[in-house]
Design a protein around this motif. Sequence first.
Motif, PDB file in Angstrom:
ATOM      1  N   SER A   1       0.410  -0.871   0.100  1.00 36.02           N
ATOM      2  CA  SER A   1       0.004   0.180  -0.234  1.00 36.02           C
ATOM      3  C   SER A   1       0.998   1.114   0.045  1.00 36.02           C
ATOM      4  O   SER A   1       0.858   1.830  -0.587  1.00 36.02           O
ATOM      5  N   VAL A   2       2.114   1.471   0.889  1.00 34.06           N
ATOM      6  CA  VAL A   2       3.283   2.622   0.768  1.00 34.06           C
ATOM      7  C   VAL A   2       3.522   2.631  -0.351  1.00 34.06           C
ATOM      8  O   VAL A   2       3.689   3.852  -0.390  1.00 34.06           O
ATOM      9  N   LEU A   3       3.853   1.324  -0.728  1.00 34.27           N
ATOM     10  CA  LEU A   3       4.436   1.837  -2.543  1.00 34.27           C
ATOM     11  C   LEU A   3       3.928   2.731  -3.447  1.00 34.27           C
ATOM     12  O   LEU A   3       3.897   3.281  -4.191  1.00 34.27           O
ATOM     13  N   PHE A   4       2.369   1.897  -3.337  1.00 33.47           N
ATOM     14  CA  PHE A   4       0.977   2.587  -4.426  1.00 33.47           C
ATOM     15  C   PHE A   4       1.233   3.637  -4.173  1.00 33.47           C
ATOM     16  O   PHE A   4       0.760   5.155  -5.190  1.00 33.47           O
ATOM     17  N   ASN A   5       0.617   4.026  -2.875  1.00 33.89           N
ATOM     18  CA  ASN A   5       0.491   5.447  -2.356  1.00 33.89           C
ATOM     19  C   ASN A   5       1.683   6.485  -2.932  1.00 33.89           C
ATOM     20  O   ASN A   5       1.811   7.917  -2.749  1.00 33.89           O
ATOM     21  N   SER A   6       3.282   6.453  -3.614  1.00 38.19           N
ATOM     22  CA  SER A   6       4.429   7.056  -3.384  1.00 38.19           C
ATOM     23  C   SER A   6       3.999   7.440  -5.284  1.00 38.19           C
ATOM     24  O   SER A   6       4.740   8.485  -5.945  1.00 38.19           O
ATOM     25  N   ILE A   7       2.634   6.688  -5.521  1.00 34.45           N
ATOM     26  CA  ILE A   7       2.848   7.422  -7.038  1.00 34.45           C
ATOM     27  C   ILE A   7       1.562   7.848  -7.993  1.00 34.45           C
ATOM     28  O   ILE A   7       1.625   8.754  -8.081  1.00 34.45           O
ATOM     29  N   TYR A   8       0.307   7.263  -6.902  1.00 33.02           N
ATOM     30  CA  TYR A   8      -1.062   8.039  -7.600  1.00 33.02           C
ATOM     31  C   TYR A   8      -1.434   9.109  -7.083  1.00 33.02           C
ATOM     32  O   TYR A   8      -1.650  10.352  -7.683  1.00 33.02           O
ATOM     33  N   PRO A   9      -0.678   9.859  -5.774  1.00 31.63           N
ATOM     34  CA  PRO A   9      -0.516  11.043  -5.374  1.00 31.63           C
ATOM     35  C   PRO A   9      -0.039  12.160  -6.436  1.00 31.63           C
ATOM     36  O   PRO A   9      -0.993  13.339  -6.742  1.00 31.63           O
ATOM     37  N   VAL A  10       0.945  11.742  -6.955  1.00 31.82           N
ATOM     38  CA  VAL A  10       1.718  12.657  -7.575  1.00 31.82           C
ATOM     39  C   VAL A  10       1.007  12.500  -8.816  1.00 31.82           C
ATOM     40  O   VAL A  10       0.637  14.323  -9.289  1.00 31.82           O
ATOM     41  N   PHE A  11      -0.230  11.979  -9.500  1.00 29.48           N
ATOM     42  CA  PHE A  11      -0.777  12.197 -10.288  1.00 29.48           C
ATOM     43  C   PHE A  11      -2.135  12.796 -10.075  1.00 29.48           C
ATOM     44  O   PHE A  11      -2.371  14.082 -11.183  1.00 29.48           O
ATOM     45  N   SER A  12      -2.417  12.805  -8.879  1.00 24.38           N
ATOM     46  CA  SER A  12      -3.994  13.874  -8.827  1.00 24.38           C
ATOM     47  C   SER A  12      -3.187  14.660  -8.035  1.00 24.38           C
ATOM     48  O   SER A  12      -3.814  15.982  -8.890  1.00 24.38           O
ATOM     49  N   GLY A  13      -1.787  15.361  -7.713  1.00 28.66           N
ATOM     50  CA  GLY A  13      -0.982  16.272  -7.496  1.00 28.66           C
ATOM     51  C   GLY A  13      -0.808  17.159  -8.833  1.00 28.66           C
ATOM     52  O   GLY A  13      -1.352  18.407  -8.851  1.00 28.66           O
ATOM     53  N   VAL A  14      -0.562  16.649  -9.786  1.00 30.47           N
ATOM     54  CA  VAL A  14      -0.723  17.102 -11.348  1.00 30.47           C
ATOM     55  C   VAL A  14      -2.282  17.453 -11.791  1.00 30.47           C
ATOM     56  O   VAL A  14      -2.565  19.125 -11.821  1.00 30.47           O
ATOM     57  N   ALA A  15      -3.000  16.814 -11.672  1.00 33.78           N
ATOM     58  CA  ALA A  15      -4.217  17.440 -12.136  1.00 33.78           C
ATOM     59  C   ALA A  15      -5.004  18.206 -11.334  1.00 33.78           C
ATOM     60  O   ALA A  15      -5.592  19.258 -11.742  1.00 33.78           O
ATOM     61  N   VAL A  16      -4.820  18.759  -9.820  1.00 29.80           N
ATOM     62  CA  VAL A  16      -5.430  19.210  -9.454  1.00 29.80           C
ATOM     63  C   VAL A  16      -4.271  21.014  -8.737  1.00 29.80           C
ATOM     64  O   VAL A  16      -4.750  21.962  -9.894  1.00 29.80           O
ATOM     65  N   GLY A  17      -3.332  20.666  -9.780  1.00 27.73           N
ATOM     66  CA  GLY A  17      -2.310  21.648 -10.288  1.00 27.73           C
ATOM     67  C   GLY A  17      -2.924  22.076 -11.807  1.00 27.73           C
ATOM     68  O   GLY A  17      -2.853  23.796 -12.190  1.00 27.73           O
ATOM     69  N   ALA A  18      -3.419  21.072 -12.868  1.00 27.43           N
ATOM     70  CA  ALA A  18      -3.704  21.777 -14.056  1.00 27.43           C
ATOM     71  C   ALA A  18      -5.639  22.076 -13.398  1.00 27.43           C
ATOM     72  O   ALA A  18      -6.735  22.520 -14.869  1.00 27.43           O
ATOM     73  N   GLY A  19      -6.442  22.245 -12.427  1.00 25.73           N
ATOM     74  CA  GLY A  19      -7.999  22.231 -12.602  1.00 25.73           C
ATOM     75  C   GLY A  19      -8.295  20.998 -13.157  1.00 25.73           C
ATOM     76  O   GLY A  19      -9.664  21.542 -13.674  1.00 25.73           O
TER      77      GLY A  19
END
Length: 482
Positions: free
Chosen positions: A376-394
């Motif tokens: 779980s902690v391994l995958f935690n390091s991947i998908y939040p980055v994409f969520s952050g990119v999505a927030v940055g782009a709206g």
Amino acid sequence: MDNNLQERLLPENKGALTKRVYDESKKVWRVALPGLISRVSSFGTIVVTQSFIGHVSSIDLAGYALVQTLLVRFVNGALIGMSSATETLCGQAFGAKQYHMMGIFLQRSWLVDLVTLTILLPLFLFGTAMFKLLGQDYAIAESAGTIALWFIPFSYALVFSLTIQMYLQAQQKNLIVAYLSVLQIGVHVPLSWVFVSVFGWGVSGAMAALSISSWVVVLGEFLYIFGGWCPDSWTGFTTAALKDIFPVVKLSIASGLMICLEMWYYAILVLVAGYMKNAEVAISAFSICLNINAWEFMICLGVLGAAIVRVANELGRGDAKAVKFSIKVILSTSTLIGLVFWILCLVFGNKLGYLFTDDEEVAKSVADLSILLAFSVLFNSIYPVFSGVAVGAGMQATVAVINIVCFYIIGLPVGLLLGYVGHLQVKGLWIGMICGVVAETFALSFMMWRTNWDEEVLKASTRLRKWYLKSPEEANRKSDEA
């Protein structure tokens, strides 16, 4: 001749790439490190409180786990989500050098978040009745209802601490938040010890320490902003914050839905754990593992914050190539962090439970979940980055749809089937959770791959022009010219 030329150019290309990675990494860690320290310290106060309560009584530990993982995660998700619009707008405004708009966006976020929390307040006020209605154990529900009331001042502190952190982070001034967060946990630990161990105030003492320490950060942030350390972005309170409030609410709701769907997913799983055999052990063990998972997730949220700021800043500047390069660097950095924690969970999995409880049965249940926790902690390091990119782009609305499919149509049903039909109990729920996270990771990866960043630059420019208001200096200059 051509071969010799290629040989001479290849090292230069490598050197240029290395320098670009180094420069981008500096920009990322300038945002990520203070954010990481802040989130780990802030969440650390919740974990420390759980540890103190866990050594008071197992019933209160289960009650705290129920409130913190269900109610607080529910409300916290709403506040973080509604506040993430601030990250999008402030980040893009900073990139476009519309600095005065950042203070206006911050004030709008305060209004939106205060109204949101007040609407959700009955969840804390009627906690006992709600948990009983949901069929939770009577003693656990009684304890949870009392603890829920203590979380009210903590939640109001979050309204300001979350939004101000996002506002400061967008302009790369969040080092002060890191200092204040370290001060927070530095106050919280000895205060908890005095209230619980010295004065013997038990659960009330632990929760009082949490409330007091949470407001330390807020008061420090107010002093920093109002004291003149943000002269370009904070020009004082203004009625302009009330203008265009509904478009901001619309973006905030999309942001809130995106984050809530992630955080409520985990909350629902804890609620389901309460219906399993030996509910007290199931809730406590599941909550302990989720908190360890969430603590590592706080580190990833620091990187997520960097992704938001870097993407929003570059979109505001109009540089699509810089956006794509930044995403690659941030994703590589976050994955390396995940690998480190993956190894730590595998090595020390059998000992983790004893950090939070003296109950042998709960600690053993935590140990049984340790391998699943590691992945779980391994995958935690991947998908939040994409969520952050999505927030940055709206792109919050699109991610909200992906969250519904991956977490609620894939992950939750799989967990329920394995937990109840497959008789795997809590372990089955966790396997289902991982299935949802894996699906989320692949879906967001595909979305990022298909995104046209030149189009996103145009969208960011249009959004900023639509909500732009003249600064006081511009207004005075126009008046003088007239």
